[in-house]
Design an enzyme around this catalytic site. Structure first.
Site, PDB file in Angstrom:
ATOM      1  CG  ASP A 253     -39.795  -6.059  54.395  1.00 38.46           C
ATOM      2  OD1 ASP A 253     -39.504  -5.115  53.601  1.00 38.46           O
ATOM      3  OD2 ASP A 253     -39.900  -7.248  54.314  1.00 38.46           O
ATOM      4  CD  GLU A 312     -41.430  -2.582  51.659  1.00 41.56           C
ATOM      5  OE1 GLU A 312     -41.048  -2.736  50.524  1.00 41.56           O
ATOM      6  OE2 GLU A 312     -41.809  -3.611  52.205  1.00 41.56           O
TER       7      GLU A 312
END
Length: 434
Positions: A253, A312
């Site tokens: 993330d 990401e």
């Protein structure tokens, strides 16, 4: 959209031998054909042709994203859980996907759907326990599916033990694990700089003792200081914990956000905090972040079975994104330029050509995405007010995407053409962006 048969499937995970062999039709033996006599010569073997390297499974894999809390509920409490995911593995295997990506199921106060982690080695009771996680991983492998889990390294929950200690005392060593600064103004009453939160408002919150802490997302998600060796060591240990449990990789993330520019300089304008910008910002896509990904790649490569990292990384250009998938960094990086491309042949082709050129230049493949939990589903994006049009375009987009070279991520329900739910009442919304 049916995934099965859309692309060549990589070799399955190793399984126990079954002892079964393909059925063969018995043949009647024939006498060996007579051949003319010829002069015998010494046997001179040809140089063997070079054996092609086995293609890494992730280079053209189909990976299915499961948003755990809304996928399958095993106990009737209205919240999806790990046992629910396990019960649906035969369905996922039947789709023909190669791996499952699970959104965070760690211990969390759920201020941001589990992306505010209080304990990276524990399962939140909402979703089960560590035994359920181990059982899911084992069952997935038995079905020939790999398992990718989320890891959230840019920030923790405000209830993480580190931040609790940092908040409790100005002398706590844990303060150095976060980005804390004195304020500006005569009495330190102004934030340290002009950075904005992705969720709106300033990216700084003041503690009772006057110090300000950085949170690029919600105030409940304080940013970690990745310059501190204890932070780096802790996350390497977290990765090893889950790798030892059997996971096959990590979706990282905010993979572009861990490193901030020295001195934390002002951006100098408002409207800066968008995930996909057109420029490198002092808090996103700093070059120093690649050192972290290189160290993680070395860690992953030390384990058997081709464990992977997918980043990401909301990079401003295809060329900047390709830096994350160089040979010694992440294996994959989501192509958000493709996600956000408007409907139309010219726009899509421009993104596709730029993406293939950029990743090809570093010897990587492109990772295609149409929808995920952070964006409106593509059948709704493409609809322009007409659901039937959105479904037609969604099918066409899926056909195009699965024909492209590289890997594909499928968001749960995408195979059914599900639209976005846009009429939720305000009291039902939990996303901090609202």
């Amino acid at each position: 959209m049916t995934v099965t048969g859309a692309r060549r499937r990589p070799a399955p995970l190793p399984r126990a031998a079954t002892g079964r062999h393909p059925r063969r039709t018995p043949r009647t033996p024939h006498p060996a054909p007579r051949t003319p006599q010829r002069e015998e010569r010494p046997f001179m073997p040809l140089d063997p042709a070079p054996r092609p390297l086995a293609r890494a499974w992730w280079r053209d894999a189909v990976i299915y994203q499961v948003y755990v809390r809304s996928f399958a509920d095993s106990d009737g409490d209205g919240i999806g859980d790990l046992r629910g995911v396990t019960s649906r593995l035969p369905y996922l295997a039947g789709l023909g996907v190669d791996a499952v990506w699970l959104t965070p199921f760690y211990a969390s106060p759920q201020a941001d759907g589990g992306y505010d982690v209080a304990d990276y080695r524990a399962v939140d009771p909402l979703f089960g326990d560590l035994a359920d996680a181990a059982a899911l991983i084992g069952a997935a492998h038995a079905h020939g599916l790999r398992v990718i889990v989320d890891v959230v390294p840019n920030h923790t929950s405000e209830l993480h033990p580190w931040f609790r200690a940092a908040r409790a005392s100005a002398a706590a060593p844990e303060r150095a694990y976060y980005v804390l600064r004195p304020g500006r103004g005569e009495h330190g009453e102004l934030p340290p700089n002009d950075w904005e939160s992705v969720f709106g408002g300033p990216a700084w919150t003041r503690l009772p003792d006057g110090a300000w802490y950085l949170h690029l997302f919600a105030p409940e998600q304080p940013d970690l200081n990745w310059e501190h060796p204890a932070v780096r060591a802790e996350f390497e240990d977290v990765l090893r914990f889950w790798l030892d449990l059997g996971v096959d990789g990590f979706r990282v993330d905010v993979a572009h956000g861990m490193v901030k520019a020295p001195g934390l300089p002002d951006v100098g304008r408002a409207g800066q905090a968008r995930m996909l910008n057109t420029e490198v910002l002092p808090f996103f896509d700093q070059d120093g972040v690649h050192e972290i990904h290189r160290s993680w790649r070395a860690l992953l490569d030390s384990y058997p079975g081709e464990r992977v990292e997918v980043a990401e990384a909301w990079a401003p250009t295809s060329e900047r994104l390709a830096l994350y998938v160089r040979a010694d960094e992440a294996h994959q990086a989501f192509n958000f330029q493709y996600v956000l491309a408007p409907w139309g042949a010219r726009a899509l082709r421009e993104v596709i050509d730029a993406s293939l050129a950029a990743t090809g230049a570093v010897g990587a493949t492109t990772t295609w995405v149409l929808s995920n939990h952070d964006v409106v589903r593509h059948t709704t994006r493409y609809a322009e007010g007409d659901p039937a049009r959105g479904l037609r375009r969604g099918r066409a987009a899926a056909l195009l995407t699965f024909a492209l070279p590289g890997s594909v991520y499928v968001y749960q329900g995408e195979e059914l053409g599900l639209p976005e739910v846009l009429d939720l009442p305000e009291e039902a919304r939990q996303d901090p962006a609202y």
